[in-house]
Structures are given as structure tokens and as C-alpha cells.
Design a protein around this motif. Sequence first.
Motif, mmCIF file in Angstrom:
data_model
loop_
_atom_site.group_PDB
_atom_site.id
_atom_site.type_symbol
_atom_site.label_atom_id
_atom_site.label_comp_id
_atom_site.label_asym_id
_atom_site.label_seq_id
_atom_site.Cartn_x
_atom_site.Cartn_y
_atom_site.Cartn_z
ATOM 1 N N THR A 101 43.854 48.962 37.808
ATOM 2 C CA THR A 101 44.462 47.659 38.085
ATOM 3 C C THR A 101 44.271 47.212 39.526
ATOM 4 O O THR A 101 44.840 46.200 39.935
ATOM 5 N N ALA A 102 43.502 47.946 40.298
ATOM 6 C CA ALA A 102 43.407 47.660 41.735
ATOM 7 C C ALA A 102 42.334 46.624 42.030
ATOM 8 O O ALA A 102 41.199 46.742 41.551
ATOM 9 N N PRO A 103 42.642 45.608 42.836
ATOM 10 C CA PRO A 103 41.585 44.744 43.349
ATOM 11 C C PRO A 103 40.735 45.517 44.348
ATOM 12 O O PRO A 103 41.192 46.486 44.969
ATOM 13 N N TYR A 104 39.507 45.060 44.541
ATOM 14 C CA TYR A 104 38.565 45.799 45.373
ATOM 15 C C TYR A 104 37.918 44.864 46.380
ATOM 16 O O TYR A 104 37.584 43.708 46.081
ATOM 17 N N LEU A 105 37.721 45.392 47.582
ATOM 18 C CA LEU A 105 37.011 44.684 48.649
ATOM 19 C C LEU A 105 36.145 45.701 49.365
ATOM 20 O O LEU A 105 36.578 46.828 49.591
ATOM 21 N N HIS A 106 34.915 45.319 49.694
ATOM 22 C CA HIS A 106 34.141 46.207 50.566
ATOM 23 C C HIS A 106 33.747 45.470 51.834
ATOM 24 O O HIS A 106 33.629 44.244 51.863
#
Length: 845
Positions: A101-106
Motif C-alpha cells: 500500500t506504500a506510495p513510491y518516489l525515487h
Amino acid sequence: MVWTGTWVAERLGVELIGDEELPALLGLALRRNPKRAHLLVSSVLGKHVPQHPSVVYGSGLGLGLRVRELLGAEDAERAVVLGYAETATALGHAVADGLGTAPYLHSTRRPVPGVSTAGGFEESHSHATSHLLLPEDPELLAGKGPLVLVDDEFSTGNTVLNTIRGLHERYPRDRYVVVALVDMRGPADRDRLTGFAAEIGARVDLISLAAGTVGLPDGVLEKGQELVARHETARPPVPAPRSRTGSAPAGAPADVPAGPPAPVRVALDWPADVPDGGRHGFTPGHRARLEAALPAMTSALTEALAPVPDHGSADGPRVLVLGFEELMYAPLRLAGALEDAGLDVRYSTTTRSPVLAVDDPGYAIRTRLVFPAHDDPADGPGERYAYNVAGGGFDAVVAVVDSAADTPELHAPDGLLARLAAHIPRVVLAVVPSYTPRPRPRSHPQAATERMAATEAPERSSMLPEPLRGPAFSSYAPEEVGWLLQDLSDVELEAPTEEREEAIQRGGAHYAESLPVEYQPSARYQELFHSALDTSADRIAHAVGIVTETVLAERSGRPVLVSLARAGTPVGVLMRRWARHRHGLDLPHYAVSIVRGRGIDANALRWLAAHHDPADVVFVDGWTGKGAITRELAAALRESEEFAGFDPEIAVLADPGSCVRTYGTREDFLIPSACLNSTVSGLISRTVLRSDLVGPDDFHGAKFYRELAGADVSVAFLDAVEARFDEVADTVDTDVKDLLAGDRTPTWEGWAAVERISEEYGIHDVNLVKPGVGETTRVLLRRVPWKILAKRGAGADLAHVRLLAEQRGVPVEEVDDLPYTCVGLIHPQYTRGATGADGKAVVSR
């Protein structure tokens, strides 16, 4: 099976020590990098070594499941995952998938016009250090839930510490989880992370597949560089096609195409509004839409690959899906879908990282394809690489790029597609649309950040490193100041004072191209410093209060203090302390270089414009003399439209030359921080600007004199002044009201006095006339002084000046009608013949 680290280990004595799983996870190679010779090459990352996509994705997915178990269901629901460019973008994305359920950013090294940064940090050992955070949703990192940071390896912890430190100041939280394929820290680095967690009051956990250390013998960097140079002197030949087992003939070639066939372009029906990766954020909703679209895209790719000849393998044609630098997740998921469809698939990506290729079974990088960058990178054109592709026995390759990288350079005769076609029978090109964030309203006003988006710095600013901070650079605490400088501590820059003076006056050198030998104060001089500090601390505290309150009264929002290194930096730190002590304000503070005749560091201004609203920047210096730096700054900002948003006004502690409007006092008195050099300025040298050391995209340089730590009084000076803040507070409140109500227009009487003195004493060069206690002290410490003019009757403020003049054999001449307490005159038309045998300046006749 031969370990792919054997070749390096045998030649350099490098050891891999730790869990028994490590040799299966890591090989070794050598890189062309002045900061670290060896490269840990992951066999499960999918960057340098082609690997089954199920292995690559499964490694990250499994780590994500472990993070979920560690956090528990409730915290896992609130977590955000942050991955590192370029190597860990897909790994971080897979970890986020494992969390569910985690949003992701790189992070990214590609700036995007119109998208403001939410932060940035430095990867100090990398060949390209600067990372940007460009989330489409400005609140993505603002939650209180755990932040999960994902990298391929955890070697020293510097990158993670830089990231957490920067983000914690803006988005504090109480829990972090660090995830890596391998944890290769030594005991000292482990202790440092523990201490750091205690310092910020947060819990920091670490999860990895395996742990160990790399044993490095003495001199390994130099030996590695020699080994790389020796093996790269001869350009390797083009490798013959590898067998189906992947073995390569000896002397395998690397980078010469030979009549490649045209690639086949396949139309991917990429789902609308789904980002191509995590550069701007990737939500669980995006993930669901991508999963739904994968079957159709897989069918299109399978059809494009159908004509590939089958060489009789039970698994059918051997296919490589090749991603592109930061674009790792989309090609990984496409490769996994092809593998699920029954194809024999491997996955890897191109990279910016230069690594030596050696065709040996015990070396991790067997072959290297070299081609030009094809996405118009912010740091300019350069080479890019694909490793272990040539001679890999592949029947087909699917090159996956985003639309920003589908450029003429990609299709050029020496471009990536041609390089691939020289070694692989069929090349298929799949282009994923580059995602462009849509403007979004912010949930709460952040005026400075909003304005920053409209004044985004040129693209070069995004490739600059994050500020240097103590204790790694300077003896100041990390929160006191960020130095927008490059560290030249290992460069020999000091020259004898007499040699420097002669070269400067003959026009053969600029004063900023070298450094004077650091003055080592005698016991008597040190006593004078401490005595002066004790007697003047109230006076300095009062001036600090006046100038800080003036800035706070006349600048709306939260000012950003930018001190002119290095004389301005102690003052900037004191102003920051006053704002915190009296108002609870935590003002950002940076130090930048400005050089007379050369201007202010333009790259430092670009960095500031990319991270703050230029209208919030307040330049800070220690004092004014004749106002040369004030004029220098105003001219530099006036001449460039790029920096029009910066206010050229300088705030100073003392303005005896009447050159500025914002000051603590216009009296010319002893500021103890002017008495010494680096030992009262965080152990930092004067700044350096030399073309062979500072390139067009570099910050100006400076040295950190760690070896002078025993004589350092930088923090003692700050603490002594801060201790008087409460004593002077009431007087400051009264005096600043009077000051703000009065006329503060600069009269520039100091400049007029300097011009008069220059002519009266036959110098005819205002640059050799240094007015004021601070500038006179500098003359005695750094230059070849001719004589000192002292205001008749000046007392304790000149005790240290008289002592220095006595030590150097310089006459002190009492004069009337001097607007300053003293003026230092540099020896005009100096040559080394103008000194006696002891090197002291001669007395004028």
C-alpha cells in the motif's frame, strides 16, 4: 563456479568478508572514479549483470515483505518508500510493491522544467553526486508514517545519513527503515548510524539480504587506478557472439559496430496517466492500472519477437530486456511478463557509471558497449554504457526507453541501437511515454516554495552537490552552516606570502589562485584574542542583535542567510543563533564564495535558486572596508538576468565604511573573529578559484584544516558571544527601533577616504589600501604590509594590530582625520627584494 570477484581480489588484495551468501550476490570490478577504486557488482540488481527478471523483482519484493512484517500492518499502511537513482529505482519500486500500500518516489538526476524540488542530497562516492526529489504531490513526504529508504548497497551510510538529515529538517518523523541488498558497513559506520538516530530522536532499522565488509589494503585506490589505466591503454576488440552458455572468447571486443540492421519499433499501449517510474511518485492506484495493462503490452512484445530464430534451445530464443538508466521498473515488469509467458529472458539496464571491462570469468564486467547519452542530460553530453550485453549469447534485445530519450542520438550510427545491433541479431525498440506532472494546488500555503517553482534555476543547478557540512567539512555543527564549496583539502595550495604578493602585483596570478600559509598565533597573540573576546563580547552580541532584528523586520517570511565565506560565516552563524534564541526561528544558513574581480560563485547562486526563493536570500558579511565586495556583489547580480531575483544588499556586523543599509554598528572596532584565520572560522581556508581545480559546473573551493583542531576556537567564539544575548536584549530592542526609524543611506565616506590615502601615500591603487580593523588584520596575516595608519588615540582595539606589526617589523603611523580606527597599506610595487633577510617588509623612507 568461479566467483566474479576473483580477478580483482587477486590483483588488489580486496577481500569480501561476511555472510556465506555474499559471493552469490556480489562480484567485483574496477571503476574509473577518483573516490573509490572498486565496484561491488550485484548479480541480482539487474543493472550491470543481465539476470532473470523473476530474480531481480523477487529480491526487492521479498525485502518489501520483510519491511511490512517489521513495521506491522498499521505502520506499513502509513509508510512511504524512497529509492535512489540510478541503480536502485526498480529495487525501491519492488520493495514498495512488497509493502503493498506504500506510495513510491525515487530520486533523480534529471531536472524537469516546472517541477520544484522537495529536497536533494549528495552521494559523495559516486561519479555523479546530486540527487533531486521531484514529487508531483508536494505532500508525499510530509506524512508522519515511516520512511523506507532503499539502495542497492549500504557501504558507509553517508548517502542515507545525508538524505535523512535533509528530510528530517523539513519532514520530521519518528521512524526510518533502511533497505539494501547488502549491508557492507564497518563497525565505525554502524556506530555512526546508531549515534545519528539518537541525535535526531528517531528509530532507524536496517534490512538486507546479507551483510559483510570489504577488506581494503593500504593504497588500494592508487593501485586500482593504475590497473584501470594499464588495461584501458589498449582499446579492446569487438567481441564475437557468445555461445548459448554465455561464455566469451578471450580478448572479447566491446564497442565497434559493424553494419547493424535497423531496429524494429513496437507500439506499447502504455496506460494513460500511469507514470513511467517513480521520479514524480507512483501510487498503489498506478500499480493496479499497470498490472491490468501488462498482458496487452506483453502480447505486442511477443509478436515483435516472434521472427527471432530459434537456435534449438529448449527455452527458445534468448531475449534481453534492456532498460535505460533510471528507467528500470517499467522494463523490469515488461521483462517479468515475458518470462511469465514462457520466454527465456534476462534483464539489465544501461548506466552512467564508467567501469573497466575485463573478459575473465572471475571478473564481474566482461564486456562494455559505449555510446553517447541520448536524453539531453542536464550535465551535458557524455558516454553511457551497457555491460555484459555484447557476447552474451542473446538472440534479441528489447531496448526500453522513455520518450524523452527517443532522440536522434539514440538512432545515430554510434548510438545505443547501432551498438546493440552490431552484436544481437534482432533489436526491438519500445518507448514508454515520459510522465509530465500536472500542476496541483498545495494543501497549505508555502510561499517560498511556490515562488521557487517560477524561478527554477537552470538545469545545471540540479547536478550540483549538496552543501558540505561539519564535522566532515568544518568544525561547526552541521545545522549551523552548509558550505556551497568543493573540498580541496588534499590539494597543496599554500605559497609563501612574499611569493604570492609578487605574483599578484605583477599580474601573474590572482590572489584567489593560492592560499597563504596559515598564521600560527604566538602565546602572547592568543592571550590578546581571548582578552579581546572577553571585553568585546557584549558589543558584538549587541551588533548581532541589531543586524538580525533589522533583517527580520524588513524581510517577510523566513530569511535564508547566505554568508560570504569565510569572514561572513561566523556572523551568519551568530545571526542564526540570535533568531533561534530570541524568536525560536530556525533560519537556513549557507556559505558561498565571492572573489574580488571574479564575482560571486554563480553555481552556488544556481543551487540556492533551485532550493529557496531568491527573494528570501540575505547576503551576510563580517564588516565593510571600502565596500569593494559590496560593489562586486551588486555588479555580479546586475549583470545577469539569471540572478535578478536576488537582493544585492549585504547585511554586516560592522559598517565603518558606510557602504550598506543593514548593519549592527558603523563603528570600527575589534571583532575578535578578524584576529585569526581558519581557527576562528570553522577551520576553513579562504576560498579558491583556479581554472584547473574549479570547472564551469563546480563550486569554488576551500580547504578544511583538520590538523589545526587543537588550536580551534571557532565554537568558543560563538558560545562566548551567544552567552551575552540575554544581557543585551533590552538594549537591542530599543536601539533597533531607533535605527529603523532613522536614515541609513550609505554615504560611502570610506571609499572617499581610501582614494585620498591612495594618492597621498603615492600608492595609486585602492586595492592596496585596506581600511578598518578587520582588513588591517588581514593585511598583517596574509599580505606583505608596508605600514599601518592608526587613528590617534586608538586604544585596546588596536592591541593585536600593534603586536602583529611589531612581529613583522611594520611601522605604525599615528594620524588624525581618519574615518577608521586603522588602515593597512600593502607594499606597493612589491618584489621579494623589498624585504630584509628575515622576510619582513622594509620601512618606507
